[in-house]
Motif scaffolding. Sequence first.
Motif, PDB file in Angstrom:
ATOM      1  N   ARG A 146       0.828  -1.204   0.000  1.00  0.00           N
ATOM      2  CA  ARG A 146       0.000   0.000   0.000  1.00  0.00           C
ATOM      3  C   ARG A 146       0.862   1.254   0.000  1.00  0.00           C
ATOM      4  NH1 ARG A 146      -2.721  -2.745   4.175  1.00  0.00           N
ATOM      5  NH2 ARG A 146      -2.119  -1.132   5.664  1.00  0.00           N
ATOM      6  N   ILE A 147       1.964   1.214   0.740  1.00  0.00           N
ATOM      7  CA  ILE A 147       2.864   2.373   0.803  1.00  0.00           C
ATOM      8  C   ILE A 147       3.527   2.618  -0.551  1.00  0.00           C
ATOM      9  CG2 ILE A 147       5.030   3.226   1.792  1.00  0.00           C
ATOM     10  CD1 ILE A 147       4.232   1.846   4.416  1.00  0.00           C
ATOM     11  N   VAL A 148       4.027   1.549  -1.162  1.00  0.00           N
ATOM     12  CA  VAL A 148       4.690   1.677  -2.470  1.00  0.00           C
ATOM     13  C   VAL A 148       3.715   2.227  -3.505  1.00  0.00           C
ATOM     14  CG1 VAL A 148       5.743   0.403  -4.378  1.00  0.00           C
ATOM     15  CG2 VAL A 148       6.406  -0.112  -2.020  1.00  0.00           C
ATOM     16  N   ALA A 149       2.489   1.704  -3.520  1.00  0.00           N
ATOM     17  CA  ALA A 149       1.480   2.169  -4.473  1.00  0.00           C
ATOM     18  C   ALA A 149       1.140   3.638  -4.246  1.00  0.00           C
ATOM     19  CB  ALA A 149       0.224   1.309  -4.356  1.00  0.00           C
ATOM     20  N   SER A 150       1.016   4.032  -2.994  1.00  0.00           N
ATOM     21  CA  SER A 150       0.697   5.421  -2.666  1.00  0.00           C
ATOM     22  C   SER A 150       1.820   6.360  -3.084  1.00  0.00           C
ATOM     23  CB  SER A 150       0.422   5.567  -1.173  1.00  0.00           C
ATOM     24  OG  SER A 150      -0.715   4.827  -0.789  1.00  0.00           O
ATOM     25  N   ILE A 151       3.066   5.946  -2.861  1.00  0.00           N
ATOM     26  CA  ILE A 151       4.212   6.770  -3.255  1.00  0.00           C
ATOM     27  C   ILE A 151       4.233   6.963  -4.771  1.00  0.00           C
ATOM     28  CG2 ILE A 151       6.737   6.825  -3.421  1.00  0.00           C
ATOM     29  CD1 ILE A 151       6.812   5.488  -0.661  1.00  0.00           C
ATOM     30  N   TYR A 152       3.995   5.884  -5.497  1.00  0.00           N
ATOM     31  CA  TYR A 152       3.970   5.964  -6.965  1.00  0.00           C
ATOM     32  C   TYR A 152       2.896   6.937  -7.441  1.00  0.00           C
ATOM     33  CZ  TYR A 152       2.321   4.487 -11.603  1.00  0.00           C
ATOM     34  OH  TYR A 152       1.861   4.465 -12.891  1.00  0.00           O
ATOM     35  N   ILE A 153       1.697   6.803  -6.907  1.00  0.00           N
ATOM     36  CA  ILE A 153       0.591   7.664  -7.327  1.00  0.00           C
ATOM     37  C   ILE A 153       0.868   9.128  -7.006  1.00  0.00           C
ATOM     38  CG2 ILE A 153      -1.842   8.243  -6.881  1.00  0.00           C
ATOM     39  CD1 ILE A 153      -2.350   5.241  -6.518  1.00  0.00           C
ATOM     40  N   GLU A 154       1.312   9.396  -5.782  1.00  0.00           N
ATOM     41  CA  GLU A 154       1.553  10.778  -5.382  1.00  0.00           C
ATOM     42  C   GLU A 154       2.733  11.388  -6.128  1.00  0.00           C
ATOM     43  OE1 GLU A 154      -0.519  12.519  -3.639  1.00  0.00           O
ATOM     44  OE2 GLU A 154      -1.755  10.714  -3.457  1.00  0.00           O
ATOM     45  N   LEU A 155       3.755  10.587  -6.392  1.00  0.00           N
ATOM     46  CA  LEU A 155       4.928  11.092  -7.114  1.00  0.00           C
ATOM     47  C   LEU A 155       4.549  11.497  -8.536  1.00  0.00           C
ATOM     48  CD1 LEU A 155       8.017  11.519  -6.978  1.00  0.00           C
ATOM     49  CD2 LEU A 155       8.265   9.196  -7.874  1.00  0.00           C
ATOM     50  N   ILE A 156       3.758  10.669  -9.192  1.00  0.00           N
ATOM     51  CA  ILE A 156       3.336  10.962 -10.565  1.00  0.00           C
ATOM     52  C   ILE A 156       2.410  12.168 -10.593  1.00  0.00           C
ATOM     53  CG2 ILE A 156       1.955  10.115 -12.504  1.00  0.00           C
ATOM     54  CD1 ILE A 156       4.733   8.891 -12.396  1.00  0.00           C
ATOM     55  N   ARG A 157       1.453  12.217  -9.688  1.00  0.00           N
ATOM     56  CA  ARG A 157       0.458  13.281  -9.704  1.00  0.00           C
ATOM     57  C   ARG A 157       1.024  14.625  -9.261  1.00  0.00           C
ATOM     58  NH1 ARG A 157      -4.843  10.879  -6.796  1.00  0.00           N
ATOM     59  NH2 ARG A 157      -5.594  12.955  -7.324  1.00  0.00           N
ATOM     60  N   ALA A 158       2.133  14.609  -8.532  1.00  0.00           N
ATOM     61  CA  ALA A 158       2.690  15.858  -7.991  1.00  0.00           C
ATOM     62  C   ALA A 158       3.776  16.461  -8.874  1.00  0.00           C
ATOM     63  CB  ALA A 158       3.244  15.617  -6.590  1.00  0.00           C
ATOM     64  N   THR A 159       4.110  15.810  -9.981  1.00  0.00           N
ATOM     65  CA  THR A 159       5.136  16.341 -10.874  1.00  0.00           C
ATOM     66  C   THR A 159       4.585  16.435 -12.298  1.00  0.00           C
ATOM     67  OG1 THR A 159       6.020  14.092 -11.184  1.00  0.00           O
ATOM     68  CG2 THR A 159       7.081  15.469  -9.525  1.00  0.00           C
ATOM     69  N   PRO A 160       5.048  17.415 -13.076  1.00  0.00           N
ATOM     70  CA  PRO A 160       4.525  17.583 -14.441  1.00  0.00           C
ATOM     71  C   PRO A 160       4.881  16.400 -15.343  1.00  0.00           C
ATOM     72  CG  PRO A 160       5.728  19.535 -13.708  1.00  0.00           C
ATOM     73  CD  PRO A 160       6.015  18.459 -12.716  1.00  0.00           C
ATOM     74  N   ALA A 161       3.958  16.041 -16.208  1.00  0.00           N
ATOM     75  CA  ALA A 161       4.205  14.947 -17.149  1.00  0.00           C
ATOM     76  C   ALA A 161       5.372  15.268 -18.077  1.00  0.00           C
ATOM     77  CB  ALA A 161       2.945  14.664 -17.964  1.00  0.00           C
ATOM     78  N   LEU A 162       5.515  16.546 -18.423  1.00  0.00           N
ATOM     79  CA  LEU A 162       6.623  16.946 -19.298  1.00  0.00           C
ATOM     80  C   LEU A 162       7.968  16.705 -18.627  1.00  0.00           C
ATOM     81  CD1 LEU A 162       7.438  18.174 -22.000  1.00  0.00           C
ATOM     82  CD2 LEU A 162       7.273  20.441 -20.949  1.00  0.00           C
ATOM     83  N   LEU A 163       8.044  16.980 -17.329  1.00  0.00           N
ATOM     84  CA  LEU A 163       9.274  16.717 -16.582  1.00  0.00           C
ATOM     85  C   LEU A 163       9.580  15.224 -16.580  1.00  0.00           C
ATOM     86  CD1 LEU A 163      11.566  17.469 -14.624  1.00  0.00           C
ATOM     87  CD2 LEU A 163       9.893  17.327 -12.763  1.00  0.00           C
ATOM     88  N   GLN A 164       8.573  14.405 -16.378  1.00  0.00           N
ATOM     89  CA  GLN A 164       8.759  12.954 -16.375  1.00  0.00           C
ATOM     90  C   GLN A 164       9.243  12.466 -17.737  1.00  0.00           C
ATOM     91  OE1 GLN A 164       4.862  11.708 -15.105  1.00  0.00           O
ATOM     92  NE2 GLN A 164       4.998  12.990 -13.280  1.00  0.00           N
TER      93      GLN A 164
END
Length: 217
Positions: free
Chosen positions: A52-70
Motif C-alpha cells: 500500500r505504501i509503495v502504491a501510494s508513493i507511486y501515485i503521489e509522485l506521478i500526480r505531484a510532478t509535471p508529465a513533461l518533466l517525467q
Amino acid sequence: MSDYLQLVQTYFPYVAKGASITIQLTIVALLGSVALGLLTTFAKLANLRLLRIVASIYIELIRATPALLQLFIIYFGLTSFGLRLDPFTAASITLSLVGGAYAAEIFRAGIEAVDTGQFEAARSLGMSTPLAMRRIILPQAAVIVLPPFTNFVISMIKDTSLALTISVPEIMYRSYDASSQSYRSMAIYSMAAVLYLAICLPLSGFAKALEKRRASR
C-alpha cells in the motif's frame, strides 16, 4: 479563399499523417496504463502495508510532478545511465506511467463502489478472494468505471501532444513543422484542432451517453 484551400491541400495530408502516430501512441500508452493501474489498485487494496505504501508513493509522485518533466527524465535523464530510448518508446513509457497512476484511482474508486455485501456473499459461497474479485467484483466495477475511463482515454489522446518535445511525429509535431514552413500558424493549428476533434468528439459523446444511461438507472 483559394489561398487557404491551397494551404489545406498542401499541408493537411502531412499533418493528418500524424494522426496515426497519435493513435498508436495512445493505444500503447493505454495498454500500459491499464496494466499498471490494475497492479497499483490491487497493491492499494492489499492487506500488506508495504504494498500500500509503495502504491501510494507511486501515485503521489506521478500526480505531484509535471508529465513533461517525467518525459524529459525518461528521454534525456536516463542517458546518464547509458540507457538511450527512441522517442516513441520514451513517450509510451512516460504516458503509461502517468496514466497508470490516474487509472489506478479510477479502478480503485470503481471497486470500492461495489457493495461490500457482494464480496461477502461470494466468500460465503466458498469463493477465494481472487475468484470473487474476478467473477463478482471486477465485472460490476467495470460498468461503474467505464464513463470516467472513457474521459481518461480522451485526456490520454490529448496528452500525446507532449511527445512533440522529443520529436515524435504525431499531430502536434507535424503541425509545428508545417507552421514553421508556411508561416501560417492559425491555419495549420486549425487543421490540428480538426483532427483532434474528429478523434475525441465521438469518445466524448460515448462517455456522456454512458453517464446518462447510468444516471437513469
